[in-house]
Design a protein around this motif. Structure first.
Motif, PDB file in Angstrom:
ATOM      1  N   ASN A  30       6.820  -3.317  -9.045  1.00 12.11           N
ATOM      2  CA  ASN A  30       7.235  -2.274  -8.105  1.00 12.11           C
ATOM      3  C   ASN A  30       6.884  -0.886  -8.641  1.00 12.11           C
ATOM      4  O   ASN A  30       7.603   0.078  -8.429  1.00 12.11           O
ATOM      5  CB  ASN A  30       8.736  -2.369  -7.817  1.00 12.11           C
ATOM      6  CG  ASN A  30       9.104  -1.759  -6.485  1.00 12.11           C
ATOM      7  OD1 ASN A  30       8.298  -1.736  -5.560  1.00 12.11           O
ATOM      8  ND2 ASN A  30      10.317  -1.252  -6.381  1.00 12.11           N
ATOM      9  N   ASN A  31       5.763  -0.825  -9.353  1.00 11.85           N
ATOM     10  CA  ASN A  31       5.186   0.439  -9.790  1.00 11.85           C
ATOM     11  C   ASN A  31       3.823   0.579  -9.148  1.00 11.85           C
ATOM     12  O   ASN A  31       3.175  -0.412  -8.829  1.00 11.85           O
ATOM     13  CB  ASN A  31       5.026   0.467 -11.314  1.00 11.85           C
ATOM     14  CG  ASN A  31       6.349   0.675 -12.025  1.00 11.85           C
ATOM     15  OD1 ASN A  31       6.830   1.788 -12.135  1.00 11.85           O
ATOM     16  ND2 ASN A  31       6.941  -0.410 -12.515  1.00 11.85           N
ATOM     17  N   ASN A  32       3.385   1.814  -8.989  1.00 10.90           N
ATOM     18  CA  ASN A  32       2.087   2.006  -8.344  1.00 10.90           C
ATOM     19  C   ASN A  32       1.346   3.194  -8.929  1.00 10.90           C
ATOM     20  O   ASN A  32       0.656   3.909  -8.221  1.00 10.90           O
ATOM     21  CB  ASN A  32       2.260   2.183  -6.830  1.00 10.90           C
ATOM     22  CG  ASN A  32       0.973   1.918  -6.077  1.00 10.90           C
ATOM     23  OD1 ASN A  32       0.134   1.145  -6.523  1.00 10.90           O
ATOM     24  ND2 ASN A  32       0.800   2.569  -4.939  1.00 10.90           N
ATOM     25  N   ASN A  33       1.522   3.439 -10.220  1.00 13.08           N
ATOM     26  CA  ASN A  33       0.745   4.506 -10.821  1.00 13.08           C
ATOM     27  C   ASN A  33       0.375   4.157 -12.259  1.00 13.08           C
ATOM     28  O   ASN A  33       1.033   3.360 -12.923  1.00 13.08           O
ATOM     29  CB  ASN A  33       1.467   5.859 -10.735  1.00 13.08           C
ATOM     30  CG  ASN A  33       2.729   5.905 -11.536  1.00 13.08           C
ATOM     31  OD1 ASN A  33       2.727   5.705 -12.748  1.00 13.08           O
ATOM     32  ND2 ASN A  33       3.844   6.169 -10.878  1.00 13.08           N
ATOM     33  N   THR A  34      -0.676   4.781 -12.724  1.00 13.82           N
ATOM     34  CA  THR A  34      -1.219   4.486 -14.046  1.00 13.82           C
ATOM     35  C   THR A  34      -0.252   4.889 -15.148  1.00 13.82           C
ATOM     36  O   THR A  34      -0.179   4.226 -16.191  1.00 13.82           O
ATOM     37  CB  THR A  34      -2.564   5.210 -14.216  1.00 13.82           C
ATOM     38  OG1 THR A  34      -3.440   4.797 -13.165  1.00 13.82           O
ATOM     39  CG2 THR A  34      -3.199   4.878 -15.549  1.00 13.82           C
ATOM     40  N   LYS A  60       5.343 -19.163 -12.220  1.00 15.46           N
ATOM     41  CA  LYS A  60       5.652 -19.467 -10.818  1.00 15.46           C
ATOM     42  C   LYS A  60       6.585 -18.403 -10.234  1.00 15.46           C
ATOM     43  O   LYS A  60       6.338 -17.872  -9.145  1.00 15.46           O
ATOM     44  CB  LYS A  60       6.293 -20.848 -10.702  1.00 15.46           C
ATOM     45  CG  LYS A  60       6.656 -21.256  -9.268  1.00 15.46           C
ATOM     46  CD  LYS A  60       7.227 -22.664  -9.226  1.00 15.46           C
ATOM     47  CE  LYS A  60       7.638 -23.059  -7.810  1.00 15.46           C
ATOM     48  NZ  LYS A  60       6.465 -23.152  -6.910  1.00 15.46           N
ATOM     49  N   TYR A  61       7.644 -18.078 -10.965  1.00 16.89           N
ATOM     50  CA  TYR A  61       8.598 -17.073 -10.484  1.00 16.89           C
ATOM     51  C   TYR A  61       7.896 -15.731 -10.267  1.00 16.89           C
ATOM     52  O   TYR A  61       8.075 -15.073  -9.238  1.00 16.89           O
ATOM     53  CB  TYR A  61       9.738 -16.906 -11.480  1.00 16.89           C
ATOM     54  CG  TYR A  61      10.670 -15.759 -11.134  1.00 16.89           C
ATOM     55  CD1 TYR A  61      11.730 -15.944 -10.248  1.00 16.89           C
ATOM     56  CD2 TYR A  61      10.476 -14.497 -11.688  1.00 16.89           C
ATOM     57  CE1 TYR A  61      12.568 -14.888  -9.918  1.00 16.89           C
ATOM     58  CE2 TYR A  61      11.309 -13.432 -11.365  1.00 16.89           C
ATOM     59  CZ  TYR A  61      12.350 -13.635 -10.479  1.00 16.89           C
ATOM     60  OH  TYR A  61      13.172 -12.583 -10.152  1.00 16.89           O
ATOM     61  N   ASP A  70       7.471 -10.916  -1.534  1.00 16.35           N
ATOM     62  CA  ASP A  70       8.358  -9.776  -1.290  1.00 16.35           C
ATOM     63  C   ASP A  70       7.526  -8.573  -0.876  1.00 16.35           C
ATOM     64  O   ASP A  70       6.948  -7.866  -1.698  1.00 16.35           O
ATOM     65  CB  ASP A  70       9.160  -9.455  -2.551  1.00 16.35           C
ATOM     66  CG  ASP A  70      10.233  -8.399  -2.312  1.00 16.35           C
ATOM     67  OD1 ASP A  70      10.172  -7.711  -1.276  1.00 16.35           O
ATOM     68  OD2 ASP A  70      11.121  -8.243  -3.172  1.00 16.35           O
ATOM     69  N   THR A  71       7.481  -8.313   0.438  1.00 20.41           N
ATOM     70  CA  THR A  71       6.638  -7.241   0.958  1.00 20.41           C
ATOM     71  C   THR A  71       7.164  -5.851   0.618  1.00 20.41           C
ATOM     72  O   THR A  71       6.462  -4.858   0.813  1.00 20.41           O
ATOM     73  CB  THR A  71       6.503  -7.361   2.483  1.00 20.41           C
ATOM     74  OG1 THR A  71       7.809  -7.321   3.081  1.00 20.41           O
ATOM     75  CG2 THR A  71       5.817  -8.665   2.869  1.00 20.41           C
ATOM     76  N   SER A  72       8.386  -5.755   0.101  1.00 23.61           N
ATOM     77  CA  SER A  72       8.917  -4.449  -0.278  1.00 23.61           C
ATOM     78  C   SER A  72       8.372  -3.965  -1.616  1.00 23.61           C
ATOM     79  O   SER A  72       8.494  -2.779  -1.951  1.00 23.61           O
ATOM     80  CB  SER A  72      10.449  -4.504  -0.349  1.00 23.61           C
ATOM     81  OG  SER A  72      10.883  -5.278  -1.458  1.00 23.61           O
ATOM     82  N   LEU A  73       7.771  -4.861  -2.396  1.00 25.51           N
ATOM     83  CA  LEU A  73       7.249  -4.491  -3.707  1.00 25.51           C
ATOM     84  C   LEU A  73       5.926  -3.750  -3.568  1.00 25.51           C
ATOM     85  O   LEU A  73       5.060  -4.135  -2.779  1.00 25.51           O
ATOM     86  CB  LEU A  73       7.060  -5.745  -4.567  1.00 25.51           C
ATOM     87  CG  LEU A  73       8.329  -6.521  -4.893  1.00 25.51           C
ATOM     88  CD1 LEU A  73       7.987  -7.841  -5.571  1.00 25.51           C
ATOM     89  CD2 LEU A  73       9.259  -5.690  -5.775  1.00 25.51           C
ATOM     90  N   PHE A  89      -1.342  -9.016  -4.182  1.00 23.18           N
ATOM     91  CA  PHE A  89      -1.070 -10.411  -4.545  1.00 23.18           C
ATOM     92  C   PHE A  89      -0.621 -11.255  -3.353  1.00 23.18           C
ATOM     93  O   PHE A  89      -0.300 -12.424  -3.526  1.00 23.18           O
ATOM     94  CB  PHE A  89       0.011 -10.459  -5.634  1.00 23.18           C
ATOM     95  CG  PHE A  89      -0.415  -9.821  -6.927  1.00 23.18           C
ATOM     96  CD1 PHE A  89      -1.030 -10.566  -7.921  1.00 23.18           C
ATOM     97  CD2 PHE A  89      -0.213  -8.468  -7.154  1.00 23.18           C
ATOM     98  CE1 PHE A  89      -1.432  -9.971  -9.113  1.00 23.18           C
ATOM     99  CE2 PHE A  89      -0.609  -7.871  -8.338  1.00 23.18           C
ATOM    100  CZ  PHE A  89      -1.223  -8.627  -9.324  1.00 23.18           C
ATOM    101  N   LYS A  90      -0.612 -10.675  -2.163  1.00 21.37           N
ATOM    102  CA  LYS A  90      -0.060 -11.391  -1.011  1.00 21.37           C
ATOM    103  C   LYS A  90      -0.886 -12.604  -0.600  1.00 21.37           C
ATOM    104  O   LYS A  90      -0.409 -13.450   0.169  1.00 21.37           O
ATOM    105  CB  LYS A  90       0.106 -10.439   0.167  1.00 21.37           C
ATOM    106  CG  LYS A  90      -1.181  -9.835   0.689  1.00 21.37           C
ATOM    107  CD  LYS A  90      -0.895  -8.840   1.811  1.00 21.37           C
ATOM    108  CE  LYS A  90      -2.171  -8.238   2.366  1.00 21.37           C
ATOM    109  NZ  LYS A  90      -1.874  -7.268   3.451  1.00 21.37           N
TER     110      LYS A  90
END
Length: 513
Positions: A56-60, A120-121, A129-132, A138-139
């Motif tokens: 749930n991060n989106n930056n370098t 697996k987890y 989880d589309t909120s991540l 990875f969808k």
């Protein structure tokens, strides 16, 4: 046909959000005992991490810290070759399935053993989880099948040409399934647990992250007793801390400080071209002045990119009309090292767009480290007839606007490419992803991007992305400015070779003595 990879031994930007539900200080003070100063590495960064959830991060800036705590199945070396980490080998058994053999004897920081259940987890969580924030990458993972404790099959919902790239980038950090199932995600975020060479010490939000050596790491013994990532958004403050000897490495050094650092005893500058391209993303929503293609073209032609590089960037940068630079799959080199600066034509385009007595009002949002670039661009746009308002934001505010897609006409951002593939840069222009941000919608681009996403033939797939770049260069949902260079100030006590992906694998940093 079966392809098999057997690898050998284990060999920022820059935006940040608030971590909901966490206190400003989390950690275990007992772990932060006094330690030999020579074994402490301190890095001054432009921004704090977003959270300790690698999914749930989106930056370098976040990934550069978390790679030291959370291992991937495989990772890229400095030449972008895949090397094993938690996986020891992998093979593609059919178009939709990859089998991974897992490393045995690995333990998480809390002592739990690493097994196939954790793989697996991890990947079923991020895929479903589309909120991540990393879900989009990875969808396409449909299922992770546990073959035995140390063998897994990762099954995609169709051909996936980029699975190995995805598994070696941000979002692929392996989580401890038993620990989270037992204690809950909130407990994990307050005391994160991975398998990496460094483990959580403490986090003082918006100030620093402290990591301590993991003495039980399965690989080479970690080189540092403690690593401190200090968030110092103001570039002048970062340089001052370097000069005072309070940090070992300062990221994002302004060009105006390079000479001063180089001429200071005990300090040096190191730099390298990075994947990041500085760009302005434009809103094409109905009613926005930038919905008009002539206005967008006028903006492009009004900006003297080479002047930006020569002055504000101190000569460190390469102008471009694409964000996919050479070295990335799918690069269109005909658009690289190109600029269309033409101020008279920009003024004419605004008149053709109907702005004869006064240009369009544009709000350009930018987060504080990029303020000097935005100021120069604002002046250029106003010279062409625009009425530009600068909206300079602190990192946390910029990040919130970015996540909520709530910028006005334009925002400036430096976007990297951790996938080393054109898809990383252009999937934002799929209709579903562009909605609310640019609202870009070109059926031809959509068809090409959708086809390339499942194309296992590298030759035709490369041509698809090159065609997409040509279309985007004309449509201009973004104005690409220049490929950036990573500029770092360092203390002579450390030896540091910057990476193109801007990661800090801290055990690649050594003491000079």
């Amino acid at each position: 046909m079966k392809w098999r990879w057997l690898a050998g031994s284990v060999i920022l930007a820059v935006i940040v959000t608030m971590l909901a539900g966490c206190s400003s200080l989390i950690g275990n003070p007992a772990r932060m005992e006094q330690t030999d100063a020579s074994k402490v590495l301190t890095i001054g960064t432009t921004a704090d991490i977003e959270s300790f959830d690698p999914h749930n991060n989106n930056n370098t800036a976040s990934e550069a810290v978390l790679v030291n705590m959370f291992d991937y199945l495989l990772k890229n070396d400095n030449d972008q070759k895949k090397v094993p980490v938690l996986a020891t080998s992998w093979e593609q058994t059919d178009d939709n399935t990859w089998r991974f053999k897992l490393r045995q004897g690995v333990k998480f920081h809390n002592g739990d053993p690493f097994t196939a259940a954790d793989v697996k987890y991890t990947f079923e969580r991020i895929a479903k989880d589309t909120s991540l924030k990393q879900n989009i990458y990875f969808k396409n993972i449909a299922e992770v099948r546990v073959i035995d404790h140390y063998t897994v099959d990762i099954v995609t919902d169709g051909p996936e040409p980029l699975l190995l790239n995805r598994l070696s980038k941000m979002g692929a950090g392996i989580l401890p399934s038993h620990y989270i199932d037992t204690n809950g995600m909130a407990a994990f975020l307050n005391h994160p647990v991975g398998t990496g060479p460094y483990q959580f010490g403490q986090w003082i939000k918006d100030d620093r992250v402290e990591l301590v050596r993991n003495d039980n790491y399965f690989g080479s013994k970690p080189k540092w007793n403690k690593v401190v990532f200090r968030a110092i958004p103001d570039s002048a403050s970062r340089v001052s801390e370097l000069m005072a000897g309070n940090i070992d490495i300062a990221t994002g050094v302004p060009s105006t400080d390079i000479e001063r650092i180089q001429h200071t005893d005990g300090k040096a500058i190191v730099k390298t071209p990075i994947q990041r391209v500085l760009q302005i993303i434009l809103r094409m929503s109905e009613g926005s002045p930038t919905a008009n293609p002539k206005v967008r073209e006028a903006m492009d032609l009004a900006i003297d990119k080479q002047h930006l590089v020569n002055t504000v960037a101190g000569g460190t940068g390469i102008v471009t009309r694409t964000s996919v630079t050479p070295g990335n799959f799918g690069a269109n080199v005909s658009l690289y090292k190109q600029s269309l600066y033409n101020l008279p034509r920009a003024k004419q385009l605004l008149q053709e767009a109907g702005y004869r007595s006064g240009g369009p009002a544009i709000t350009l949002s930018v987060f504080s480290p990029y303020k000097p670039y935005a100021e120069a661009i604002s002046t250029m746009l106003d010279q062409a007839g625009f009425k530009t308002t600068l909206d300079v934001l602190e990192p946390s505010v910029f990040s919130e606007r970015y996540s909520s897609k709530s910028f006005k006409e334009a925002f400036m951002i430096g976007i990297g490419n951790s996938l080393f593939d054109a898809s990383n840069n252009f999937n934002r222009y799929l209709k579903s992803e562009a909605a609310g941000e640019t609202d870009y919608n070109n059926p031809q681009t959509e068809r090409l991007l959708q086809a390339a996403a499942i194309n296992m033939d590298t030759v035709s797939r490369e041509k698809q992305y090159q065609q997409v770049q040509q279309i985007l260069a004309e449509d201009r949902p973004a104005i690409y400015l220049f490929q950036m260079e990573g500029i770092y100030g360092i203390d002579h006590r450390v030896t540091f070779k910057p990476r193109k992906d801007e990661m800090f694998y801290v055990d690649e940093i050594t003491t000079s003595s």
